[in-house]
Design a protein around this motif. Structure first.
Motif, PDB file in Angstrom:
ATOM      1  N   ILE A  27       0.815  -1.216   0.000  1.00  0.00           N
ATOM      2  CA  ILE A  27       0.000   0.000   0.000  1.00  0.00           C
ATOM      3  C   ILE A  27       0.852   1.272   0.000  1.00  0.00           C
ATOM      4  CG2 ILE A  27      -1.693   1.297   1.396  1.00  0.00           C
ATOM      5  CD1 ILE A  27      -2.888  -0.993  -0.152  1.00  0.00           C
ATOM      6  N   ALA A  28       2.094   1.190   0.461  1.00  0.00           N
ATOM      7  CA  ALA A  28       2.925   2.392   0.609  1.00  0.00           C
ATOM      8  C   ALA A  28       3.079   3.162  -0.698  1.00  0.00           C
ATOM      9  CB  ALA A  28       4.290   2.009   1.157  1.00  0.00           C
ATOM     10  N   GLY A  29       3.213   2.494  -1.805  1.00  0.00           N
ATOM     11  CA  GLY A  29       3.381   3.193  -3.074  1.00  0.00           C
ATOM     12  C   GLY A  29       2.252   2.958  -4.049  1.00  0.00           C
ATOM     13  N   ASP A  30       1.126   2.437  -3.580  1.00  0.00           N
ATOM     14  CA  ASP A  30       0.012   2.127  -4.457  1.00  0.00           C
ATOM     15  C   ASP A  30      -0.633   3.410  -4.967  1.00  0.00           C
ATOM     16  OD1 ASP A  30      -1.785   0.551  -5.823  1.00  0.00           O
ATOM     17  OD2 ASP A  30      -3.198   0.483  -4.153  1.00  0.00           O
ATOM     18  N   ALA A  35      -4.932   7.683  -5.064  1.00  0.00           N
ATOM     19  CA  ALA A  35      -5.733   8.620  -5.859  1.00  0.00           C
ATOM     20  C   ALA A  35      -7.164   8.697  -5.347  1.00  0.00           C
ATOM     21  CB  ALA A  35      -5.717   8.202  -7.325  1.00  0.00           C
ATOM     22  N   MET A  36      -7.706   7.591  -4.866  1.00  0.00           N
ATOM     23  CA  MET A  36      -9.072   7.601  -4.351  1.00  0.00           C
ATOM     24  C   MET A  36      -9.164   8.293  -3.000  1.00  0.00           C
ATOM     25  SD  MET A  36     -10.803   4.002  -5.455  1.00  0.00           S
ATOM     26  CE  MET A  36      -9.555   2.936  -4.793  1.00  0.00           C
ATOM     27  N   LEU A  37      -8.131   8.166  -2.171  1.00  0.00           N
ATOM     28  CA  LEU A  37      -8.193   8.710  -0.822  1.00  0.00           C
ATOM     29  C   LEU A  37      -7.720  10.152  -0.716  1.00  0.00           C
ATOM     30  CD1 LEU A  37      -6.891   5.611   1.147  1.00  0.00           C
ATOM     31  CD2 LEU A  37      -9.248   6.401   0.925  1.00  0.00           C
ATOM     32  N   ALA A  38      -6.935  10.604  -1.662  1.00  0.00           N
ATOM     33  CA  ALA A  38      -6.373  11.956  -1.580  1.00  0.00           C
ATOM     34  C   ALA A  38      -7.359  12.990  -2.086  1.00  0.00           C
ATOM     35  CB  ALA A  38      -5.093  12.032  -2.402  1.00  0.00           C
ATOM     36  N   GLY A  39      -7.288  14.142  -1.475  1.00  0.00           N
ATOM     37  CA  GLY A  39      -8.097  15.265  -1.926  1.00  0.00           C
ATOM     38  C   GLY A  39      -7.316  16.095  -2.928  1.00  0.00           C
ATOM     39  N   PRO A  40      -7.934  17.155  -3.453  1.00  0.00           N
ATOM     40  CA  PRO A  40      -7.241  17.974  -4.454  1.00  0.00           C
ATOM     41  C   PRO A  40      -6.030  18.728  -3.894  1.00  0.00           C
ATOM     42  CG  PRO A  40      -9.404  18.887  -3.938  1.00  0.00           C
ATOM     43  CD  PRO A  40      -9.297  17.579  -3.224  1.00  0.00           C
ATOM     44  N   GLY A  41      -6.058  19.093  -2.630  1.00  0.00           N
ATOM     45  CA  GLY A  41      -4.926  19.820  -2.051  1.00  0.00           C
ATOM     46  C   GLY A  41      -4.056  18.952  -1.171  1.00  0.00           C
ATOM     47  N   ASN A  42      -4.202  17.637  -1.269  1.00  0.00           N
ATOM     48  CA  ASN A  42      -3.493  16.714  -0.398  1.00  0.00           C
ATOM     49  C   ASN A  42      -2.689  15.717  -1.247  1.00  0.00           C
ATOM     50  OD1 ASN A  42      -2.676  15.283   1.803  1.00  0.00           O
ATOM     51  ND2 ASN A  42      -4.627  14.233   2.102  1.00  0.00           N
ATOM     52  N   GLN A  47       0.989   9.571  -6.208  1.00  0.00           N
ATOM     53  CA  GLN A  47       0.690  10.623  -7.182  1.00  0.00           C
ATOM     54  C   GLN A  47       1.900  11.512  -7.415  1.00  0.00           C
ATOM     55  OE1 GLN A  47      -2.228  10.846  -8.888  1.00  0.00           O
ATOM     56  NE2 GLN A  47      -1.211  12.407 -10.112  1.00  0.00           N
ATOM     57  N   PHE A  48       2.632  11.814  -6.353  1.00  0.00           N
ATOM     58  CA  PHE A  48       3.836  12.637  -6.482  1.00  0.00           C
ATOM     59  C   PHE A  48       4.880  11.946  -7.358  1.00  0.00           C
ATOM     60  CE2 PHE A  48       8.039  13.962  -4.993  1.00  0.00           C
ATOM     61  CZ  PHE A  48       7.959  15.326  -5.224  1.00  0.00           C
ATOM     62  N   MET A  49       5.049  10.636  -7.152  1.00  0.00           N
ATOM     63  CA  MET A  49       6.026   9.897  -7.954  1.00  0.00           C
ATOM     64  C   MET A  49       5.601   9.846  -9.427  1.00  0.00           C
ATOM     65  SD  MET A  49       7.080   6.860  -5.340  1.00  0.00           S
ATOM     66  CE  MET A  49       8.364   6.155  -6.356  1.00  0.00           C
ATOM     67  N   LEU A  50       4.309   9.686  -9.695  1.00  0.00           N
ATOM     68  CA  LEU A  50       3.830   9.676 -11.073  1.00  0.00           C
ATOM     69  C   LEU A  50       4.047  11.040 -11.732  1.00  0.00           C
ATOM     70  CD1 LEU A  50       2.418   8.075 -13.294  1.00  0.00           C
ATOM     71  CD2 LEU A  50       0.254   8.917 -12.386  1.00  0.00           C
ATOM     72  N   ASP A  51       3.795  12.106 -10.991  1.00  0.00           N
ATOM     73  CA  ASP A  51       4.048  13.446 -11.526  1.00  0.00           C
ATOM     74  C   ASP A  51       5.529  13.655 -11.830  1.00  0.00           C
ATOM     75  OD1 ASP A  51       1.371  14.055 -11.360  1.00  0.00           O
ATOM     76  OD2 ASP A  51       1.550  15.133  -9.445  1.00  0.00           O
ATOM     77  N   GLU A  52       6.399  13.157 -10.975  1.00  0.00           N
ATOM     78  CA  GLU A  52       7.840  13.306 -11.207  1.00  0.00           C
ATOM     79  C   GLU A  52       8.283  12.541 -12.454  1.00  0.00           C
ATOM     80  OE1 GLU A  52       9.925  15.376  -9.417  1.00  0.00           O
ATOM     81  OE2 GLU A  52       7.981  15.997  -8.622  1.00  0.00           O
ATOM     82  N   VAL A  53       7.695  11.382 -12.698  1.00  0.00           N
ATOM     83  CA  VAL A  53       8.015  10.625 -13.919  1.00  0.00           C
ATOM     84  C   VAL A  53       7.534  11.393 -15.143  1.00  0.00           C
ATOM     85  CG1 VAL A  53       7.449   8.527 -15.215  1.00  0.00           C
ATOM     86  CG2 VAL A  53       8.058   8.367 -12.824  1.00  0.00           C
ATOM     87  N   ASN A  54       6.320  11.941 -15.068  1.00  0.00           N
ATOM     88  CA  ASN A  54       5.773  12.677 -16.217  1.00  0.00           C
ATOM     89  C   ASN A  54       6.555  13.949 -16.508  1.00  0.00           C
ATOM     90  OD1 ASN A  54       3.802  10.764 -16.624  1.00  0.00           O
ATOM     91  ND2 ASN A  54       2.302  11.818 -15.343  1.00  0.00           N
ATOM     92  N   PHE A  55       7.060  14.611 -15.484  1.00  0.00           N
ATOM     93  CA  PHE A  55       7.831  15.842 -15.684  1.00  0.00           C
ATOM     94  C   PHE A  55       9.295  15.562 -16.003  1.00  0.00           C
ATOM     95  CE2 PHE A  55       4.625  17.873 -12.643  1.00  0.00           C
ATOM     96  CZ  PHE A  55       3.810  18.272 -13.699  1.00  0.00           C
ATOM     97  N   GLY A  56       9.755  14.350 -15.802  1.00  0.00           N
ATOM     98  CA  GLY A  56      11.131  13.992 -16.128  1.00  0.00           C
ATOM     99  C   GLY A  56      12.151  14.423 -15.090  1.00  0.00           C
ATOM    100  N   THR A  57      11.739  14.698 -13.871  1.00  0.00           N
ATOM    101  CA  THR A  57      12.678  15.067 -12.808  1.00  0.00           C
ATOM    102  C   THR A  57      13.039  13.813 -12.026  1.00  0.00           C
ATOM    103  OG1 THR A  57      10.793  15.650 -11.439  1.00  0.00           O
ATOM    104  CG2 THR A  57      11.871  17.447 -12.596  1.00  0.00           C
ATOM    105  N   TYR A  58      14.031  13.117 -12.538  1.00  0.00           N
ATOM    106  CA  TYR A  58      14.381  11.818 -11.969  1.00  0.00           C
ATOM    107  C   TYR A  58      15.199  11.922 -10.684  1.00  0.00           C
ATOM    108  CZ  TYR A  58      12.614  10.162 -16.381  1.00  0.00           C
ATOM    109  OH  TYR A  58      11.800   9.905 -17.444  1.00  0.00           O
ATOM    110  N   GLY A  59      15.823  13.064 -10.420  1.00  0.00           N
ATOM    111  CA  GLY A  59      16.584  13.223  -9.177  1.00  0.00           C
ATOM    112  C   GLY A  59      15.685  13.161  -7.954  1.00  0.00           C
TER     113      GLY A  59
END
Length: 115
Positions: A27-30, A35-42, A47-59
């Motif tokens: 569950i830690a990285g699911d 996505a179901m439990l998080a709110g728009p400002g949370n 989700q953060f890891m998916l955004d980092e992959v999409n933006f290409g910031t691998y560091g």
């Protein structure tokens, strides 16, 4: 109820601990549950890891992945330590705690002819 507390529950502890550790690691990285439990400002880790992959910031993605791996490892090793410390099979049977030496001495190596 007394039997449950003295016999059944101590025998269940290693299985419960292993199940909790396995569920925590999964569950830690699911992303779906996050996505179901998080709110728009949370923001959540998945989700953060998916955004980092999409933006290409691998560091920063690598930093988060290492931190997530370390936290998962600490939790799993803590559960392993707890279950090893609770040697419930010897306590429930009423005998002394078994050591590794006594377990191997019960089955000495055989030097038969073999087939």
């Amino acid at each position: 109820m007394r039997t449950f507390g003295r016999i059944v529950l101590p025998l269940m502890v290693p299985g419960l601990a292993a199940g909790w550790a396995l569920v925590f690691v999964l569950i830690a990285g699911d992303l779906t549950a996050s996505a179901m439990l998080a709110g728009p400002g949370n923001p959540v880790v998945g989700q953060f890891m998916l955004d980092e992959v999409n933006f290409g910031t691998y560091g920063s993605l690598t930093t988060i992945a290492v931190a997530l791996s370390l936290v998962s490892s600490v939790v799993v090793f803590a559960f392993l330590g707890i279950t090893r410390r609770l040697d419930v099979s010897a306590r429930v049977a009423g005998g002394p705690k078994r050591s590794r030496r006594s377990r191997t001495a019960a089955f000495p190596p055989t030097t038969g002819t073999g087939l």
